[in-house]
Design a protein around this motif. Structure first.
Motif, PDB file in Angstrom:
ATOM      1  N   TRP A  19       0.840  -1.202   0.000  1.00 50.73           N
ATOM      2  CA  TRP A  19       0.000   0.000   0.000  1.00 50.73           C
ATOM      3  C   TRP A  19       0.875   1.252   0.000  1.00 50.73           C
ATOM      4  O   TRP A  19       0.626   2.193  -0.752  1.00 50.73           O
ATOM      5  CB  TRP A  19      -0.935   0.008   1.211  1.00 50.73           C
ATOM      6  CG  TRP A  19      -1.657   1.309   1.350  1.00 50.73           C
ATOM      7  CD1 TRP A  19      -1.295   2.379   2.102  1.00 50.73           C
ATOM      8  CD2 TRP A  19      -2.842   1.701   0.670  1.00 50.73           C
ATOM      9  NE1 TRP A  19      -2.189   3.402   1.956  1.00 50.73           N
ATOM     10  CE2 TRP A  19      -3.161   3.011   1.064  1.00 50.73           C
ATOM     11  CE3 TRP A  19      -3.693   1.057  -0.228  1.00 50.73           C
ATOM     12  CZ2 TRP A  19      -4.262   3.690   0.604  1.00 50.73           C
ATOM     13  CZ3 TRP A  19      -4.791   1.756  -0.686  1.00 50.73           C
ATOM     14  CH2 TRP A  19      -5.071   3.044  -0.276  1.00 50.73           C
ATOM     15  N   ALA A  22       2.472   1.669  -3.399  1.00 55.16           N
ATOM     16  CA  ALA A  22       1.512   2.090  -4.428  1.00 55.16           C
ATOM     17  C   ALA A  22       1.020   3.514  -4.195  1.00 55.16           C
ATOM     18  O   ALA A  22       0.824   4.269  -5.151  1.00 55.16           O
ATOM     19  CB  ALA A  22       0.327   1.133  -4.457  1.00 55.16           C
ATOM     20  N   ASP A  84     -11.099 -10.045  -2.704  1.00 58.07           N
ATOM     21  CA  ASP A  84     -11.296  -9.379  -3.997  1.00 58.07           C
ATOM     22  C   ASP A  84     -12.185  -8.149  -3.867  1.00 58.07           C
ATOM     23  O   ASP A  84     -11.920  -7.112  -4.490  1.00 58.07           O
ATOM     24  CB  ASP A  84     -11.891 -10.351  -5.016  1.00 58.07           C
ATOM     25  CG  ASP A  84     -10.886 -11.374  -5.510  1.00 58.07           C
ATOM     26  OD1 ASP A  84      -9.671 -11.148  -5.345  1.00 58.07           O
ATOM     27  OD2 ASP A  84     -11.323 -12.402  -6.070  1.00 58.07           O
ATOM     28  N   GLY A  87     -10.212  -5.519  -2.235  1.00 60.28           N
ATOM     29  CA  GLY A  87      -9.248  -5.023  -3.214  1.00 60.28           C
ATOM     30  C   GLY A  87      -9.841  -3.991  -4.156  1.00 60.28           C
ATOM     31  O   GLY A  87      -9.165  -3.052  -4.569  1.00 60.28           O
ATOM     32  N   LEU A  88     -11.132  -4.159  -4.506  1.00 59.81           N
ATOM     33  CA  LEU A  88     -11.795  -3.159  -5.346  1.00 59.81           C
ATOM     34  C   LEU A  88     -11.836  -1.799  -4.651  1.00 59.81           C
ATOM     35  O   LEU A  88     -11.602  -0.756  -5.269  1.00 59.81           O
ATOM     36  CB  LEU A  88     -13.207  -3.611  -5.695  1.00 59.81           C
ATOM     37  CG  LEU A  88     -13.339  -4.728  -6.718  1.00 59.81           C
ATOM     38  CD1 LEU A  88     -14.789  -5.178  -6.821  1.00 59.81           C
ATOM     39  CD2 LEU A  88     -12.830  -4.268  -8.064  1.00 59.81           C
ATOM     40  N   GLN A  91      -8.320  -0.328  -4.469  1.00 58.71           N
ATOM     41  CA  GLN A  91      -7.961   0.214  -5.778  1.00 58.71           C
ATOM     42  C   GLN A  91      -8.629   1.568  -5.994  1.00 58.71           C
ATOM     43  O   GLN A  91      -8.011   2.507  -6.503  1.00 58.71           O
ATOM     44  CB  GLN A  91      -8.351  -0.756  -6.881  1.00 58.71           C
ATOM     45  CG  GLN A  91      -8.000  -0.247  -8.263  1.00 58.71           C
ATOM     46  CD  GLN A  91      -8.535  -1.145  -9.352  1.00 58.71           C
ATOM     47  OE1 GLN A  91      -9.500  -1.880  -9.164  1.00 58.71           O
ATOM     48  NE2 GLN A  91      -7.911  -1.088 -10.515  1.00 58.71           N
ATOM     49  N   LEU A  94      -6.697   4.108  -4.087  1.00 61.61           N
ATOM     50  CA  LEU A  94      -5.450   4.450  -4.778  1.00 61.61           C
ATOM     51  C   LEU A  94      -5.723   5.324  -5.993  1.00 61.61           C
ATOM     52  O   LEU A  94      -4.959   6.250  -6.282  1.00 61.61           O
ATOM     53  CB  LEU A  94      -4.703   3.176  -5.188  1.00 61.61           C
ATOM     54  CG  LEU A  94      -4.017   2.424  -4.059  1.00 61.61           C
ATOM     55  CD1 LEU A  94      -3.488   1.095  -4.551  1.00 61.61           C
ATOM     56  CD2 LEU A  94      -2.917   3.259  -3.442  1.00 61.61           C
ATOM     57  N   TYR A  95      -6.805   5.049  -6.719  1.00 65.69           N
ATOM     58  CA  TYR A  95      -7.183   5.921  -7.840  1.00 65.69           C
ATOM     59  C   TYR A  95      -7.441   7.334  -7.339  1.00 65.69           C
ATOM     60  O   TYR A  95      -7.046   8.303  -7.969  1.00 65.69           O
ATOM     61  CB  TYR A  95      -8.439   5.384  -8.525  1.00 65.69           C
ATOM     62  CG  TYR A  95      -8.200   4.347  -9.596  1.00 65.69           C
ATOM     63  CD1 TYR A  95      -7.172   3.440  -9.512  1.00 65.69           C
ATOM     64  CD2 TYR A  95      -9.031   4.270 -10.697  1.00 65.69           C
ATOM     65  CE1 TYR A  95      -6.959   2.492 -10.484  1.00 65.69           C
ATOM     66  CE2 TYR A  95      -8.839   3.322 -11.683  1.00 65.69           C
ATOM     67  CZ  TYR A  95      -7.796   2.436 -11.571  1.00 65.69           C
ATOM     68  OH  TYR A  95      -7.590   1.504 -12.531  1.00 65.69           O
ATOM     69  N   ALA A 103     -12.574   4.095 -11.467  1.00 69.93           N
ATOM     70  CA  ALA A 103     -12.697   3.023 -10.483  1.00 69.93           C
ATOM     71  C   ALA A 103     -14.111   2.449 -10.534  1.00 69.93           C
ATOM     72  O   ALA A 103     -15.083   3.168 -10.759  1.00 69.93           O
ATOM     73  CB  ALA A 103     -12.379   3.539  -9.089  1.00 69.93           C
ATOM     74  N   CYS A 107     -14.214   5.108  -3.215  1.00 69.08           N
ATOM     75  CA  CYS A 107     -13.435   4.937  -1.996  1.00 69.08           C
ATOM     76  C   CYS A 107     -14.247   5.408  -0.789  1.00 69.08           C
ATOM     77  O   CYS A 107     -14.813   6.503  -0.802  1.00 69.08           O
ATOM     78  CB  CYS A 107     -12.134   5.730  -2.108  1.00 69.08           C
ATOM     79  SG  CYS A 107     -11.091   5.599  -0.658  1.00 69.08           S
TER      80      CYS A 107
END
Length: 116
Positions: A19, A22, A84, A87-88, A91, A94-95, A103, A107
């Protein structure tokens, strides 16, 4: 028994490490050197998987072993699905940190672009 817990804790440390890499795009590690810890993560995940099934086979009496192995297999599959979905959302965060669009989900936390 302690080895299984230690390997699981190391996997949590690995999530934190990746993390940070990234989110900050640490220039020292943001290249092909990242393949080394990724390989380590794969070895660690496989070791946890094998160690847990080995413990079940060695510690449980025969009448309970088949059910325990089946329940562990179902739990492992369920854990993959939950990971999973998480993880979405990671992600999407992070976007949001990097100011990217596209995305699949949004978030749940609020980050400014370029800041953690």
């Amino acid at each position: 028994m302690w080895a299984l817990w230690l390997m699981s804790a190391l996997q949590c440390v690995n999530v934190w490490f990746f993390w940070i890499v990234a989110a900050d795009q640490v220039s020292v590690l943001y290249n092909n050197l990242l393949l080394i810890p990724a390989f380590y993560v794969g070895l660690l995940g496989g070791a946890v998987y094998v160690h847990s099934f080995t413990r079940i086979c060695s510690d449980l009496p025969l009448p309970y072993r088949e059910f325990a192995l089946s329940a562990t297999s179902v739990g492992e599959g369920f854990g993959i699905v939950v990971a999973d979905v998480i993880g979405l959302f990671l992600q999407a965060c992070l976007y949001q940190i990097h100011g990217l669009e596209g995305a699949v989900v949004s978030c749940p936390a609020s980050f400014s672009a370029g800041r953690i």
